[in-house]
Design a protein around this motif. Structure first.
Motif, PDB file in Angstrom:
ATOM      1  N   ASN A  62       0.807  -1.222   0.000  1.00 38.23           N
ATOM      2  CA  ASN A  62       0.000   0.000   0.000  1.00 38.23           C
ATOM      3  C   ASN A  62       0.841   1.273   0.000  1.00 38.23           C
ATOM      4  OD1 ASN A  62      -2.226  -1.669   0.163  1.00 38.23           O
ATOM      5  ND2 ASN A  62      -2.371  -1.527   2.385  1.00 38.23           N
ATOM      6  N   ASP A  63       2.183   1.128   0.053  1.00 36.13           N
ATOM      7  CA  ASP A  63       3.112   2.266   0.105  1.00 36.13           C
ATOM      8  C   ASP A  63       2.739   3.212   1.260  1.00 36.13           C
ATOM      9  OD1 ASP A  63       5.391   3.550  -0.729  1.00 36.13           O
ATOM     10  OD2 ASP A  63       4.361   4.760  -2.241  1.00 36.13           O
ATOM     11  N   THR A  64       2.427   2.635   2.391  1.00 39.07           N
ATOM     12  CA  THR A  64       1.958   3.377   3.558  1.00 39.07           C
ATOM     13  C   THR A  64       2.990   4.367   4.087  1.00 39.07           C
ATOM     14  OG1 THR A  64       0.647   1.452   4.181  1.00 39.07           O
ATOM     15  CG2 THR A  64       0.975   3.112   5.868  1.00 39.07           C
ATOM     16  N   LEU A  65       4.245   3.946   4.173  1.00 33.04           N
ATOM     17  CA  LEU A  65       5.265   4.809   4.771  1.00 33.04           C
ATOM     18  C   LEU A  65       5.525   6.052   3.927  1.00 33.04           C
ATOM     19  CD1 LEU A  65       7.747   2.122   6.098  1.00 33.04           C
ATOM     20  CD2 LEU A  65       6.143   3.502   7.405  1.00 33.04           C
ATOM     21  N   SER A  66       5.395   5.946   2.605  1.00 34.32           N
ATOM     22  CA  SER A  66       5.564   7.132   1.754  1.00 34.32           C
ATOM     23  C   SER A  66       4.515   8.182   2.082  1.00 34.32           C
ATOM     24  CB  SER A  66       5.445   6.748   0.277  1.00 34.32           C
ATOM     25  OG  SER A  66       6.545   5.995  -0.128  1.00 34.32           O
ATOM     26  N   LYS A  67       3.309   7.732   2.325  1.00 28.72           N
ATOM     27  CA  LYS A  67       2.211   8.649   2.640  1.00 28.72           C
ATOM     28  C   LYS A  67       2.389   9.260   4.031  1.00 28.72           C
ATOM     29  CE  LYS A  67      -0.772   5.762  -0.162  1.00 28.72           C
ATOM     30  NZ  LYS A  67      -1.685   4.634  -0.107  1.00 28.72           N
ATOM     31  N   ILE A  68       2.773   8.448   5.005  1.00 26.59           N
ATOM     32  CA  ILE A  68       2.906   8.908   6.379  1.00 26.59           C
ATOM     33  C   ILE A  68       4.092   9.852   6.539  1.00 26.59           C
ATOM     34  CG2 ILE A  68       3.380   8.172   8.761  1.00 26.59           C
ATOM     35  CD1 ILE A  68       0.576   7.462   7.883  1.00 26.59           C
ATOM     36  N   LEU A  69       5.242   9.483   5.956  1.00 26.58           N
ATOM     37  CA  LEU A  69       6.458  10.271   6.129  1.00 26.58           C
ATOM     38  C   LEU A  69       6.627  11.339   5.060  1.00 26.58           C
ATOM     39  CD1 LEU A  69       8.909   7.414   7.162  1.00 26.58           C
ATOM     40  CD2 LEU A  69       7.774   9.071   8.639  1.00 26.58           C
ATOM     41  N   ASP A  70       5.724  11.387   4.099  1.00 26.67           N
ATOM     42  CA  ASP A  70       5.699  12.413   3.056  1.00 26.67           C
ATOM     43  C   ASP A  70       7.009  12.461   2.265  1.00 26.67           C
ATOM     44  OD1 ASP A  70       4.339  14.346   1.617  1.00 26.67           O
ATOM     45  OD2 ASP A  70       5.176  15.992   2.805  1.00 26.67           O
ATOM     46  N   VAL A  71       7.504  11.272   1.891  1.00 28.76           N
ATOM     47  CA  VAL A  71       8.713  11.161   1.074  1.00 28.76           C
ATOM     48  C   VAL A  71       8.621   9.858   0.280  1.00 28.76           C
ATOM     49  CG1 VAL A  71      10.112   9.997   2.826  1.00 28.76           C
ATOM     50  CG2 VAL A  71      11.237  11.407   1.129  1.00 28.76           C
ATOM     51  N   LYS A  72       9.189   9.831  -0.925  1.00 27.01           N
ATOM     52  CA  LYS A  72       9.157   8.615  -1.748  1.00 27.01           C
ATOM     53  C   LYS A  72      10.078   7.571  -1.143  1.00 27.01           C
ATOM     54  CE  LYS A  72       8.380   5.991  -5.284  1.00 27.01           C
ATOM     55  NZ  LYS A  72       7.605   4.861  -4.811  1.00 27.01           N
TER      56      LYS A  72
END
Length: 97
Positions: A62-72
């Motif tokens: 789900n690419d969750t960490l990209s969304k939470i940490l606001d970085v690719k």
């Protein structure tokens, strides 16, 4: 003797509240670098993920960490996270908590 309070953290993937020792902290530094924080004390924006391989795989899907940490976040980092979580889970089962 007075009972100590157990610090709880919320997993950003599953939404479960667990004690801090059964979670792994992922941190984004001011420079935008993302890393695994085994000590839980590195400076920067942090997010907690349960030490469960299925949860780490779901975070990648789900690419969750990209969304939470606001970085690719790269697939290599997610693979590193999955490997780390799998290793830590095996250690917990072997040595206990």
């Amino acid at each position: 003797m007075k009972q100590r309070k157990v610090p709880l953290r919320k997993c950003v993937v599953s939404g479960e509240m667990k004690d801090k020792k059964s979670m792994i902290r992922i941190v984004r530094s001011k420079e935008g670098e993302v890393s695994i924080d085994p000590s839980g004390k590195m400076p920067g924006r942090g997010a907690y993920v349960s030490i469960e391989p299925e949860v780490a795989k779901k975070a990648q899907k789900n690419d969750t960490l990209s969304k939470i940490l606001d970085v690719k976040i790269s697939d290599e980092f997610y693979q590193e996270l999955i490997d780390y979580v799998t290793h830590q889970k095996a250690r917990q089962e072997l040595f206990g908590k």
